[in-house]
Motif scaffolding. Sequence first.
Motif, PDB file in Angstrom:
ATOM      1  N   SER A  85       0.814  -1.213   0.000  1.00 30.81           N
ATOM      2  CA  SER A  85       0.000   0.000   0.000  1.00 30.81           C
ATOM      3  C   SER A  85       0.847   1.263   0.000  1.00 30.81           C
ATOM      4  CB  SER A  85      -0.928   0.001   1.217  1.00 30.81           C
ATOM      5  OG  SER A  85      -0.170  -0.057   2.414  1.00 30.81           O
ATOM      6  N   LEU A  86       2.034   1.214   0.593  1.00 31.74           N
ATOM      7  CA  LEU A  86       2.897   2.388   0.648  1.00 31.74           C
ATOM      8  C   LEU A  86       3.850   2.456  -0.535  1.00 31.74           C
ATOM      9  CD1 LEU A  86       3.783   2.437   4.461  1.00 31.74           C
ATOM     10  CD2 LEU A  86       2.179   3.912   3.258  1.00 31.74           C
ATOM     11  N   LEU A  87       4.468   1.327  -0.871  1.00 30.61           N
ATOM     12  CA  LEU A  87       5.515   1.345  -1.889  1.00 30.61           C
ATOM     13  C   LEU A  87       4.968   1.430  -3.311  1.00 30.61           C
ATOM     14  CD1 LEU A  87       8.127  -1.218  -0.544  1.00 30.61           C
ATOM     15  CD2 LEU A  87       8.166   1.261  -0.403  1.00 30.61           C
ATOM     16  N   ALA A  88       3.868   0.770  -3.582  1.00 34.94           N
ATOM     17  CA  ALA A  88       3.356   0.734  -4.950  1.00 34.94           C
ATOM     18  C   ALA A  88       2.350   1.842  -5.229  1.00 34.94           C
ATOM     19  CB  ALA A  88       2.714  -0.625  -5.233  1.00 34.94           C
ATOM     20  N   SER A  89       2.093   2.663  -4.250  1.00 38.16           N
ATOM     21  CA  SER A  89       1.113   3.730  -4.437  1.00 38.16           C
ATOM     22  C   SER A  89       1.681   4.830  -5.324  1.00 38.16           C
ATOM     23  CB  SER A  89       0.704   4.310  -3.083  1.00 38.16           C
ATOM     24  OG  SER A  89      -0.123   5.428  -3.252  1.00 38.16           O
ATOM     25  N   GLY A  90       0.861   5.299  -6.241  1.00 38.55           N
ATOM     26  CA  GLY A  90       1.281   6.388  -7.104  1.00 38.55           C
ATOM     27  C   GLY A  90       1.340   7.731  -6.395  1.00 38.55           C
ATOM     28  N   LYS A  91       0.869   7.782  -5.146  1.00 40.89           N
ATOM     29  CA  LYS A  91       0.882   9.046  -4.400  1.00 40.89           C
ATOM     30  C   LYS A  91       2.263   9.380  -3.866  1.00 40.89           C
ATOM     31  CE  LYS A  91      -2.201   7.599  -1.489  1.00 40.89           C
ATOM     32  NZ  LYS A  91      -3.171   7.566  -0.373  1.00 40.89           N
ATOM     33  N   TYR A  92       3.145   8.372  -3.782  1.00 39.88           N
ATOM     34  CA  TYR A  92       4.462   8.606  -3.185  1.00 39.88           C
ATOM     35  C   TYR A  92       5.554   8.418  -4.231  1.00 39.88           C
ATOM     36  CZ  TYR A  92       1.473   7.490   0.810  1.00 39.88           C
ATOM     37  OH  TYR A  92       0.436   7.454   1.703  1.00 39.88           O
ATOM     38  N   VAL A 136       8.580   1.443  -5.110  1.00 34.07           N
ATOM     39  CA  VAL A 136       8.974   0.064  -5.398  1.00 34.07           C
ATOM     40  C   VAL A 136       9.843  -0.013  -6.649  1.00 34.07           C
ATOM     41  CG1 VAL A 136       6.926  -0.504  -6.794  1.00 34.07           C
ATOM     42  CG2 VAL A 136       8.115  -2.303  -5.544  1.00 34.07           C
ATOM     43  N   VAL A 137       9.570   0.825  -7.649  1.00 30.45           N
ATOM     44  CA  VAL A 137      10.431   0.867  -8.833  1.00 30.45           C
ATOM     45  C   VAL A 137      11.803   1.410  -8.463  1.00 30.45           C
ATOM     46  CG1 VAL A 137      10.740   1.947 -11.092  1.00 30.45           C
ATOM     47  CG2 VAL A 137       8.509   1.036 -10.446  1.00 30.45           C
ATOM     48  N   TYR A 138      11.821   2.429  -7.625  1.00 31.57           N
ATOM     49  CA  TYR A 138      13.094   3.011  -7.187  1.00 31.57           C
ATOM     50  C   TYR A 138      13.944   1.960  -6.471  1.00 31.57           C
ATOM     51  CZ  TYR A 138      16.325   6.502  -5.324  1.00 31.57           C
ATOM     52  OH  TYR A 138      17.448   7.226  -5.026  1.00 31.57           O
ATOM     53  N   LEU A 139      13.329   1.216  -5.563  1.00 28.34           N
ATOM     54  CA  LEU A 139      14.072   0.208  -4.808  1.00 28.34           C
ATOM     55  C   LEU A 139      14.544  -0.924  -5.707  1.00 28.34           C
ATOM     56  CD1 LEU A 139      11.867   0.077  -1.591  1.00 28.34           C
ATOM     57  CD2 LEU A 139      14.193   0.974  -1.781  1.00 28.34           C
ATOM     58  N   THR A 140      13.728  -1.292  -6.696  1.00 24.78           N
ATOM     59  CA  THR A 140      14.146  -2.328  -7.638  1.00 24.78           C
ATOM     60  C   THR A 140      15.345  -1.869  -8.449  1.00 24.78           C
ATOM     61  OG1 THR A 140      11.870  -3.156  -7.806  1.00 24.78           O
ATOM     62  CG2 THR A 140      13.402  -3.776  -9.561  1.00 24.78           C
ATOM     63  N   ALA A 141      15.261  -0.646  -8.978  1.00 26.08           N
ATOM     64  CA  ALA A 141      16.396  -0.100  -9.729  1.00 26.08           C
ATOM     65  C   ALA A 141      17.624   0.034  -8.841  1.00 26.08           C
ATOM     66  CB  ALA A 141      16.019   1.256 -10.324  1.00 26.08           C
ATOM     67  N   LEU A 142      17.415   0.360  -7.596  1.00 27.29           N
ATOM     68  CA  LEU A 142      18.527   0.495  -6.663  1.00 27.29           C
ATOM     69  C   LEU A 142      19.196  -0.842  -6.414  1.00 27.29           C
ATOM     70  CD1 LEU A 142      20.129   2.256  -4.714  1.00 27.29           C
ATOM     71  CD2 LEU A 142      18.358   1.842  -2.991  1.00 27.29           C
ATOM     72  N   SER A 143      18.402  -1.892  -6.243  1.00 26.90           N
ATOM     73  CA  SER A 143      18.973  -3.210  -5.964  1.00 26.90           C
ATOM     74  C   SER A 143      19.818  -3.719  -7.127  1.00 26.90           C
ATOM     75  CB  SER A 143      17.854  -4.209  -5.633  1.00 26.90           C
ATOM     76  OG  SER A 143      16.972  -4.356  -6.732  1.00 26.90           O
ATOM     77  N   VAL A 144      19.325  -3.568  -8.358  1.00 32.86           N
ATOM     78  CA  VAL A 144      20.118  -4.027  -9.500  1.00 32.86           C
ATOM     79  C   VAL A 144      21.328  -3.112  -9.740  1.00 32.86           C
ATOM     80  CG1 VAL A 144      18.330  -5.326 -10.698  1.00 32.86           C
ATOM     81  CG2 VAL A 144      18.453  -2.874 -11.025  1.00 32.86           C
ATOM     82  N   SER A 145      21.221  -1.848  -9.360  1.00 31.58           N
ATOM     83  CA  SER A 145      22.368  -0.955  -9.483  1.00 31.58           C
ATOM     84  C   SER A 145      23.466  -1.340  -8.492  1.00 31.58           C
ATOM     85  CB  SER A 145      21.941   0.497  -9.235  1.00 31.58           C
ATOM     86  OG  SER A 145      21.027   0.927 -10.223  1.00 31.58           O
TER      87      SER A 145
END
Length: 867
Positions: free
Chosen positions: A331-338, A376-385
């Motif tokens: 609810s927090l990570l995948a929300s488009g509000k954040y 969640v996209v940011y964290l995914t990109a961060l993990s692969v980076s």
Amino acid sequence: MINMLDDHSKKIQAVKSWGWFISLLGASVVSTKSLLNKILKVPEQLFTDPDPQVQIATMVAWRNLVDAFFVPQASENMVQGTVISPIEPRAHASSWLKRIRLIMMPLCGVLSRSHNIALSFSCLSTWHYLLYKLGDLINHLSILEAAFGPVLKIIFSIGLDNQNKTLWSFCINLFHDFISVRVRHMSSPQGYLCVPPNQNLLPQTCMHLKALLDVHHIEWLPWDIATFDFQLEILGSIVNPELLQNMTVEVTATIMDSATQIFTLLLQGVRVECESKVAHDNAKICITKVCKFVKKVFLDLLGKQKSNGSAVLVQFGLQFVKCCVDELGHSLLASGKYELCLDIEHIKEMQYAECSPKLFYPMVRPLSYMEMVSPVVYLTALSVSIVAQFTGELSDGHAEQLALIFSSSDFSENFRAAVAFLYMQIMRPVDSRLRIKWLMVWNKVAKRLNEQIIFYLKLSCGASGDDVLYQFLCYPFLALLSPGRMSTLRNAGNSSEECLPVTQDLEVELVIEVYRSLCTPNNGSDAAYMAFLEHLFEYLVSMIDENMSVVQANLEYCSEKFKNITILSVLAKLVIELLVNARILNYASQGSKVTSEESAEGTRSNLLLSYLKLANRFMRLSGLALKANPASQHQVTSRFFSSLSTFVGHLIWAKDILLLFEIIGDQFTEWLTLSSTLYCVMQRGETIDQLEKLWLNIIRCLTTSGLISDCSFLQKHQPLLQAAANHPNKPISAAAMAIQRESGSGSASAGCSAVSTMDRLSQEKSNKDLNRNIEADRVFVLEELNASRMFASPMLSDRGNAADGAKRNGELLRISAGLGRKRLKITKYSGKAKGLSKATGSSSPHWVETQMCRKPELILELLKSKR
């Protein structure tokens, strides 16, 4: 007291007297500034005394000043169970801060320069007493920054070693208690989270410091969200990159374990804050700060870490990302509000990397530097980076952690971002080591997805969701065609690099291991699995077609330089594994029970069509490789034809056989023509033998289905028959010529004419280089065509009745296996094909059995026995 300081033997007595004097004055010492300034000259000189005992005595006496400055009434007006507001501090908070700074100054100075463990213990004891005397005033942000933070930063900046580990453990536990208080004081009993004890309270910690945690209990209150920056700052001092790069792997692991545990509690507190107050602004601020913290710490840390400990740092970096995913939730990570900016430099480097214009990429939306993305996209990109910046060998544990992040069932955006990153990685020129790293990541993620593949397909949002999955599964093919890999192959070809075959084998194994598991469904319905395979095949075929020119260039170059071609091996093994492990063979030979359902029949036909298209592409690619290097004998090619022969042997329905000829007929014609031209060279391998088996199985299918007597069908595929008739392999050419004769007569007597022709062909001795095995092949072909002659008339008479024809398909070619082996054995040793041909021309009941159907496995067994 000041005069006593000149005599070293009286310094300890002087500082004790100073402590009693402060105790007697009490709170009144604060009201007389001139007196206070004068009496502070005593400890000021003693804190720098070279004798540790004098400094310890001074530190003990210093506690009396804490009692004088902070009387119990200081916190009486505070309401218990609340958090002090950081926005409206008390009017007299500045006066307290002055007192705190005064007391903290010698403490910080002693801890910074002390090498005496007893003195450091005494200093921490006095510091802890100060925190205790502050009461709930300690929860104010400014007080935390003045009284709590400085000592923690000093101890954590020293690091963890044999001398400092007791001090470090004591401070870790204090910080752990401070962070966990918000979780412990949750208002909802149903949502209570059990706070695990800190595992880093080392047994070596002195009993005195352990007792302080219980005797002088600090009055922590649930922290306010405004203290979040302070908490992250202290946590960052624990995982300082410059500090960790000089530590051993074991010490680094201990530090990171403590930091991970505290970070988890911090995230739980953030979630409590966001859920309890439903504060949109607070949630956005905290989530953004968490993401930026993980990025700064681990990307900076990896950039500065040059030792073997960097592998440990990758592990904990991924573990921090995993904590964010698990604790903050969907609810927090995948929300488009954040949303927040994707400010990862590695994304910028890949975005502007040169991409080969010849290589076609599927419609995967790439990540863009500084675009607004969900957490969640940011964290995914961060993990692969983090993995991309790591220059060492990637372990299975690292790849498994990435798989856990990517394949969360609650997220689809993160998986889409992971696929985009993998495809962006192809654009950059990478060496074999980096390519294998990403193939390993792909392998781990794919195997984890396979555990829930059907479930994922049901949850995916329409066709676009499915496309992401198929794009992900097709990734290795484009990775093996990347410009960087071609450059590596050229360099290896020029320098004769010995390790390249090992690298290629590893690449093949990483890819085919996944496809092998995908070919065997472990859950879900047959219909869903069939639909999944159908779309996967279509995606692979489309990808190959779009990049055919690049694939051809790869094959032509590699065929001249290397014994094995990676992309050819992967495609062949995929097609073979499908036949071995999947249900393709069962679908090919399904009976009327399945075909009675229109939807199931349509799915079955589509699956066979998609599979045959994939087989067609391999035949085309392997033909290109053979043309480039006729002397190369690729084992995967002969194994493919063997598997295809088995597949053809299971086809019983005329429409499936028509589909077979429609899809692979042209490529099979090409292969027969090519193998005729290169016959002498190809005889050294097994490909000719497998082509022969495939051709004989095709003839059997034509016979059992009645298509062998269909003139329009044979006329349509005349180029194939002509290529087979002109083939230098006698069994192939003899069978083709017999079919041509039979189709030309159009009656049952044509079968006799075809057999007579085959009798003459089997007796020819013009090619003296043929051995006795070739003679055995002739007799076998002769036997097959005699059988077709026996059943030609009934098939012609019943061809108009489709239902009866299908019923009789299973009753054709019922020839005795025992006698077949016996004849093959006689032919092998006698070479008298003519006499045997007369025997096979008989329709005696001694060798025609009505209860045993000759199966394709028997044909293969007979062909093997001739060797």
